[in-house]
Scaffold this motif. Structure first.
Motif, PDB file in Angstrom:
ATOM      1  N   LEU A  21      36.895  44.846  27.065  1.00 15.52           N
ATOM      2  CA  LEU A  21      37.996  44.195  27.780  1.00 15.52           C
ATOM      3  C   LEU A  21      39.222  44.056  26.883  1.00 15.52           C
ATOM      4  N   LYS A  22      39.023  43.608  25.662  1.00 12.62           N
ATOM      5  CA  LYS A  22      40.148  43.452  24.736  1.00 12.62           C
ATOM      6  C   LYS A  22      40.795  44.793  24.410  1.00 12.62           C
ATOM      7  N   SER A  23      39.976  45.820  24.272  1.00  9.81           N
ATOM      8  CA  SER A  23      40.500  47.150  23.964  1.00  9.81           C
ATOM      9  C   SER A  23      41.277  47.737  25.132  1.00  9.81           C
ATOM     10  N   LEU A  24      40.754  47.570  26.330  1.00  8.36           N
ATOM     11  CA  LEU A  24      41.379  48.162  27.510  1.00  8.36           C
ATOM     12  C   LEU A  24      42.567  47.347  28.020  1.00  8.36           C
ATOM     13  N   ASP A  25      42.554  46.058  27.759  1.00  4.72           N
ATOM     14  CA  ASP A  25      43.601  45.180  28.280  1.00  4.72           C
ATOM     15  C   ASP A  25      44.991  45.567  27.777  1.00  4.72           C
ATOM     16  N   ILE A  26      45.074  46.042  26.563  1.00  7.48           N
ATOM     17  CA  ILE A  26      46.356  46.439  25.984  1.00  7.48           C
ATOM     18  C   ILE A  26      46.993  47.543  26.804  1.00  7.48           C
ATOM     19  N   GLU A  27      46.212  48.540  27.161  1.00  6.71           N
ATOM     20  CA  GLU A  27      46.694  49.698  27.920  1.00  6.71           C
ATOM     21  C   GLU A  27      46.966  49.358  29.388  1.00  6.71           C
ATOM     22  N   ASN A  28      46.206  48.395  29.921  1.00  7.00           N
ATOM     23  CA  ASN A  28      46.240  48.147  31.365  1.00  7.00           C
ATOM     24  C   ASN A  28      47.183  47.042  31.814  1.00  7.00           C
ATOM     25  N   LYS A  29      47.761  46.299  30.874  1.00  4.80           N
ATOM     26  CA  LYS A  29      48.647  45.196  31.250  1.00  4.80           C
ATOM     27  C   LYS A  29      49.709  45.665  32.241  1.00  4.80           C
ATOM     28  N   GLY A  30      49.791  44.974  33.375  1.00  5.98           N
ATOM     29  CA  GLY A  30      50.792  45.289  34.381  1.00  5.98           C
ATOM     30  C   GLY A  30      50.390  46.369  35.365  1.00  5.98           C
ATOM     31  N   TYR A  31      49.273  47.058  35.093  1.00  5.58           N
ATOM     32  CA  TYR A  31      48.828  48.144  35.969  1.00  5.58           C
ATOM     33  C   TYR A  31      47.488  47.855  36.637  1.00  5.58           C
ATOM     34  N   VAL A  32      46.611  47.213  35.880  1.00  6.92           N
ATOM     35  CA  VAL A  32      45.249  46.969  36.356  1.00  6.92           C
ATOM     36  C   VAL A  32      44.898  45.510  36.093  1.00  6.92           C
ATOM     37  N   GLU A  33      44.389  44.842  37.113  1.00 18.24           N
ATOM     38  CA  GLU A  33      43.923  43.469  36.951  1.00 18.24           C
ATOM     39  C   GLU A  33      42.465  43.526  36.489  1.00 18.24           C
ATOM     40  N   SER A  34      42.146  42.793  35.431  1.00 20.51           N
ATOM     41  CA  SER A  34      40.782  42.846  34.907  1.00 20.51           C
ATOM     42  C   SER A  34      40.168  41.458  34.828  1.00 20.51           C
ATOM     43  N   ASN A  35      38.844  41.434  34.943  1.00 20.73           N
ATOM     44  CA  ASN A  35      38.104  40.187  34.920  1.00 20.73           C
ATOM     45  C   ASN A  35      36.736  40.450  34.292  1.00 20.73           C
ATOM     46  N   LYS A  36      36.226  39.478  33.534  1.00 16.29           N
ATOM     47  CA  LYS A  36      34.907  39.603  32.917  1.00 16.29           C
ATOM     48  C   LYS A  36      34.020  38.468  33.384  1.00 16.29           C
ATOM     49  N   GLU A  37      32.805  38.833  33.783  1.00 18.68           N
ATOM     50  CA  GLU A  37      31.799  37.836  34.115  1.00 18.68           C
ATOM     51  C   GLU A  37      30.493  38.273  33.457  1.00 18.68           C
ATOM     52  N   ASN A  38      30.079  37.515  32.447  1.00 18.27           N
ATOM     53  CA  ASN A  38      28.904  37.848  31.644  1.00 18.27           C
ATOM     54  C   ASN A  38      29.083  39.218  31.002  1.00 18.27           C
ATOM     55  N   ASN A  39      28.304  40.209  31.405  1.00 16.60           N
ATOM     56  CA  ASN A  39      28.396  41.536  30.806  1.00 16.60           C
ATOM     57  C   ASN A  39      29.009  42.570  31.761  1.00 16.60           C
ATOM     58  N   ILE A  40      29.707  42.093  32.778  1.00 19.49           N
ATOM     59  CA  ILE A  40      30.308  42.988  33.776  1.00 19.49           C
ATOM     60  C   ILE A  40      31.823  42.825  33.790  1.00 19.49           C
ATOM     61  N   LEU A  41      32.525  43.953  33.668  1.00 18.44           N
ATOM     62  CA  LEU A  41      33.980  43.973  33.791  1.00 18.44           C
ATOM     63  C   LEU A  41      34.330  44.494  35.180  1.00 18.44           C
ATOM     64  N   THR A  42      35.310  43.854  35.800  1.00 20.22           N
ATOM     65  CA  THR A  42      35.797  44.294  37.103  1.00 20.22           C
ATOM     66  C   THR A  42      37.276  44.596  36.964  1.00 20.22           C
ATOM     67  N   PHE A  43      37.651  45.784  37.408  1.00 19.31           N
ATOM     68  CA  PHE A  43      39.043  46.220  37.363  1.00 19.31           C
ATOM     69  C   PHE A  43      39.527  46.440  38.785  1.00 19.31           C
ATOM     70  N   LYS A  44      40.683  45.853  39.116  1.00 21.60           N
ATOM     71  CA  LYS A  44      41.267  46.035  40.441  1.00 21.60           C
ATOM     72  C   LYS A  44      42.525  46.879  40.300  1.00 21.60           C
ATOM     73  N   LEU A  45      42.563  47.948  41.064  1.00 19.17           N
ATOM     74  CA  LEU A  45      43.689  48.879  41.033  1.00 19.17           C
ATOM     75  C   LEU A  45      44.372  48.874  42.388  1.00 19.17           C
ATOM     76  N   GLU A  46      45.700  48.948  42.383  1.00 24.27           N
ATOM     77  CA  GLU A  46      46.494  49.042  43.602  1.00 24.27           C
ATOM     78  C   GLU A  46      47.617  50.034  43.383  1.00 24.27           C
ATOM     79  N   SER A  47      47.920  50.790  44.425  1.00 27.77           N
ATOM     80  CA  SER A  47      49.031  51.722  44.320  1.00 27.77           C
ATOM     81  C   SER A  47      49.502  52.121  45.713  1.00 27.77           C
TER      82      SER A  47
END
Length: 77
Positions: A21-47
């Motif tokens: 999450l920390k690694s990907l968050d840098i690249e995704n800021k403003g483009y992809v909404e991310s959330n972490k719950e336990n060991n699962i990352l959820t990414f929401k994309l809109e376009s």
């Protein structure tokens, strides 16, 4: 046309999910909404554009593959 998607990625443990999450968050800021719950990352994309959506999804998946390889490499040492 509006395109929405949710991509979930499950990791071996919460620590690996945090690293990813920390690694990907840098690249995704403003483009992809991310959330972490336990060991699962959820990414929401809109376009509003299919080509933009596909490019964003491709970048996310490619970047995650790199992070996963780095995590595996670091844990095998």
């Amino acid at each position: 046309m509006k395109i929405d998607a949710e991509i979930k990625m499950e990791y071996k443990n919460s620590k690996d999910a945090d690293i990813s999450l920390k690694s990907l968050d840098i690249e995704n800021k403003g483009y992809v909404e991310s959330n972490k719950e336990n060991n699962i990352l959820t990414f929401k994309l809109e376009s509003d554009s299919l080509s933009t959506f596909l490019a964003t999804a491709d970048d996310l998946i490619f970047s995650e593959i790199l992070v996963e390889k780095i995590i595996e490499s670091a844990s095998s040492k």
